[in-house]
Design an enzyme around this catalytic site. Structure first.
Site, PDB file in Angstrom:
ATOM      1  N   HIS A 114      -3.906 -13.900   1.139  1.00  0.00           N
ATOM      2  CA  HIS A 114      -4.727 -12.835   0.227  1.00  0.00           C
ATOM      3  C   HIS A 114      -5.500 -13.355  -0.332  1.00  0.00           C
ATOM      4  O   HIS A 114      -5.062 -14.228  -1.123  1.00  0.00           O
ATOM      5  CB  HIS A 114      -4.527 -11.612   0.055  1.00  0.00           C
ATOM      6  N   ALA A 153       4.239  -1.698   9.102  1.00  0.00           N
ATOM      7  CA  ALA A 153       3.866  -2.797   9.524  1.00  0.00           C
ATOM      8  C   ALA A 153       3.841  -4.259   9.402  1.00  0.00           C
ATOM      9  O   ALA A 153       3.797  -3.767   7.900  1.00  0.00           O
ATOM     10  CB  ALA A 153       2.515  -2.223  10.522  1.00  0.00           C
ATOM     11  N   ILE A 178       0.954  -1.737  -0.104  1.00  0.00           N
ATOM     12  CA  ILE A 178      -0.342   0.047  -0.133  1.00  0.00           C
ATOM     13  C   ILE A 178       1.063   1.212   0.123  1.00  0.00           C
ATOM     14  O   ILE A 178       0.598   2.124  -0.865  1.00  0.00           O
ATOM     15  CB  ILE A 178      -0.634   0.037   1.127  1.00  0.00           C
ATOM     16  N   TYR A 211      -2.740  -8.794  16.292  1.00  0.00           N
ATOM     17  CA  TYR A 211      -2.738  -7.219  15.240  1.00  0.00           C
ATOM     18  C   TYR A 211      -3.828  -6.345  14.816  1.00  0.00           C
ATOM     19  O   TYR A 211      -3.023  -5.259  15.348  1.00  0.00           O
ATOM     20  CB  TYR A 211      -2.686  -8.011  13.312  1.00  0.00           C
TER      21      TYR A 211
HETATM   22  N1  UFG Z   1      -9.867 -16.764   1.678  1.00  0.00           N
HETATM   23  C1  UFG Z   1     -10.405 -17.502   1.246  1.00  0.00           C
HETATM   24  N2  UFG Z   1      -9.631 -18.242   0.819  1.00  0.00           N
HETATM   25  C2  UFG Z   1      -7.953 -17.864   1.109  1.00  0.00           C
HETATM   26  C3  UFG Z   1      -7.988 -16.463   1.307  1.00  0.00           C
HETATM   27  C4  UFG Z   1      -9.192 -15.877   1.630  1.00  0.00           C
HETATM   28  O1  UFG Z   1     -11.531 -18.460   1.337  1.00  0.00           O
HETATM   29  O2  UFG Z   1      -6.965 -19.046   0.220  1.00  0.00           O
HETATM   30  C5  UFG Z   1     -11.585 -15.141   2.294  1.00  0.00           C
HETATM   31  C6  UFG Z   1     -10.874 -15.144   3.710  1.00  0.00           C
HETATM   32  O3  UFG Z   1     -11.910 -16.418   4.478  1.00  0.00           O
HETATM   33  C7  UFG Z   1     -11.892 -13.885   3.290  1.00  0.00           C
HETATM   34  C8  UFG Z   1     -11.221 -13.929   2.544  1.00  0.00           C
HETATM   35  O4  UFG Z   1     -11.627 -14.455   1.903  1.00  0.00           O
HETATM   36  O5  UFG Z   1     -13.103 -14.051   3.246  1.00  0.00           O
HETATM   37  C9  UFG Z   1     -10.448 -12.386   2.482  1.00  0.00           C
HETATM   38  O6  UFG Z   1      -9.809 -12.872   3.229  1.00  0.00           O
HETATM   39  P1  UFG Z   1      -8.266 -12.090   3.114  1.00  0.00           P
HETATM   40  O7  UFG Z   1      -7.279 -13.212   3.756  1.00  0.00           O
HETATM   41  O8  UFG Z   1      -7.571 -11.263   1.844  1.00  0.00           O
HETATM   42  O9  UFG Z   1      -8.220 -11.020   3.456  1.00  0.00           O
HETATM   43  P2  UFG Z   1      -8.698 -10.236   4.934  1.00  0.00           P
HETATM   44  O10 UFG Z   1      -9.963 -10.441   4.942  1.00  0.00           O
HETATM   45  O11 UFG Z   1      -7.689 -11.784   6.101  1.00  0.00           O
HETATM   46  O12 UFG Z   1      -7.460  -9.544   5.563  1.00  0.00           O
HETATM   47  C10 UFG Z   1      -7.938  -8.506   5.176  1.00  0.00           C
HETATM   48  C11 UFG Z   1      -6.932  -7.160   5.305  1.00  0.00           C
HETATM   49  C12 UFG Z   1      -5.680  -7.117   7.268  1.00  0.00           C
HETATM   50  C13 UFG Z   1      -7.289  -6.991   8.018  1.00  0.00           C
HETATM   51  C14 UFG Z   1      -8.251  -8.089   7.570  1.00  0.00           C
HETATM   52  C15 UFG Z   1      -9.087  -7.428   9.187  1.00  0.00           C
HETATM   53  O13 UFG Z   1      -5.630  -8.222   5.087  1.00  0.00           O
HETATM   54  O14 UFG Z   1      -4.875  -6.515   7.514  1.00  0.00           O
HETATM   55  O15 UFG Z   1      -8.605  -7.842   6.338  1.00  0.00           O
HETATM   56  O16 UFG Z   1     -10.583  -8.515   8.591  1.00  0.00           O
HETATM   57  F1  UFG Z   1      -6.397  -7.401   9.481  1.00  0.00           F
END
Ligand code: UFG
Length: 319
Positions: A186, A72, A12, A138
């Site tokens: 992600h 971070a 970012i 986090y």
């Molecule tokens: N997901 C899957 N399979 C994967 C990866 C993700 O099903 O292999 C799903 C997750 O369960 C979630 C969605 O896709 O529902 C998005 O997941 P990400 O890992 O891409 O992102 P997050 O929502 O976990 O993370 C983001 C930010 C973090 C922040 C968080 C807050 O990247 O920094 O949101 O909830 F802390």
């Protein structure tokens, strides 16, 4: 106007540096390269260092008018396994940086916060007034830094904008910079890895959530829209008022919707399978972005399709 972009060699931060340059600012990137990549800082003045190194920071802080703080660690799961790493880097490193700023003439700071400060919200869309009750270390480190900013604003007149990001995704339209994480967790880049056979399949973390198709809903915001908001935030700080604001689109998409958009845009099938829920994933996180829209005269303009298109273009440059 020179602006110090701490963590500017990250995903970012590098997009914010590009946005600043487009708007006529002079970004100086400062990054310890622990998770950043020097290639994302190409074309900018770049200084290697971290938040703890006040001897290095002090002279640089005398050359800039504002600081943007992106540095971070940001893996929720890792923060649960290894909280020490998160409190050390995000909190102690962040505070060292903040104190160096306080000891300098700079009185404007923009902070990368997160929707993780809300934990599991009572309802969606999430407004800034909702309780901040993070459910992982986090999110706690980000909330503690927000609290420090509030106190420093009150006591010392250090003005800030805390931006609570929802799900940052996509890449710069130029395809010169984009998302690089190791390991990749992600959703969108992980789905690309499944397309390329770098993983056997994309695991869908749970399909039994109380959502229309059973998969989690998130508010995916294009990283360029996020970056543009930072420029607007800086302009806002010229008027001397601190603020915490959500950065999201106000629209949620399920994991299945994201996968079908990826298949449509790339013309390729995403091999996937249903896996158990990932601990700590709330069913639905969607921003109410109206405060940022009203305050900064800003709006997320790019769609999920734009996110996937630019992310795919960036991915193709790295094959
Ligand atoms: N997901 C899957 N399979 C994967 C990866 C993700 O099903 O292999 C799903 C997750 O369960 C979630 C969605 O896709 O529902 C998005 O997941 P990400 O890992 O891409 O992102 P997050 O929502 O976990 O993370 C983001 C930010 C973090 C922040 C968080 C807050 O990247 O920094 O949101 O909830 F802390």
């Amino acid at each position: 106007m020179p602006v110090l972009v701490v963590g500017g060699a990250g995903y970012i931060g590098s997009h914010a540096a590009h946005a600043l340059k487009r708007h006529g600012y002079e970004p100086i990137i400062y990054d310890n390269l622990s998770t950043g990549h020097s290639e994302l800082a190409a074309g900018f003045e770049f200084i290697t260092g971290d938040g703890f190194d006040s001897a290095k920071l002090n002279p640089i802080l005398r050359r800039v008018d504002a600081v943007m703080h992106f540095a971070a660690h940001a893996y929720v799961g890792e923060s649960v396994q290894n909280p020490r790493k998160y409190f050390h880097n995000n909190l102690l490193g962040g505070m060292a940086l903040l104190n160096a700023v306080l000891d300098s003439p700079v009185r404007k700071l923009i902070f990368s916060s997160t929707c993780a400060v809300y934990g599991t919200p009572p309802s969606v869309p999430i407004t800034e007034e909702m309780p901040r009750q993070p459910v992982n270390p986090y999110g706690v480190t980000k909330l503690m830094f927000e609290r420090a900013l509030e106190a420093y604003d009150h006591a010392y007149g250090l003005r800030y904008v805390s931006f609570r990001y929802f799900n940052a995704a996509g890449a710069d339209e130029s395809a010169e910079i984009g998302e690089i994480h190791d390991p990749e967790t992600h959703l969108i880049p992980s789905a690309f890895e499944a397309i390329h056979g770098k993983r056997p399949a994309l695991d869908i973390f749970g399909d039994d959530y109380p959502t229309p198709d059973g998969t989690c809903i998130r508010d995916y915001i294009h990283v360029t829209d996020l970056a543009e908001a930072h420029v607007a935030g800086l302009e806002h700080l010229a008027h001397g008022k601190s603020l915490a604001a959500n950065l999201g689109t106000g629209h949620g998409h399920s994991v299945r919707e994201v996968l079908s958009t990826i298949e449509r845009v790339t013309g390729k099938r995403v091999p996937h399978r249903i896996a158990p829920r990932r601990p700590g994933d709330p069913a639905e996180l969607v921003a109410d972005p109206r405060l940022a829209e009203k305050t900064f005269n800003w709006k997320a303009r790019r769609s999920l399709e734009d996110i996937v298109t630019t992310a795919w273009k960036w991915d193709q440059t790295r094959r």
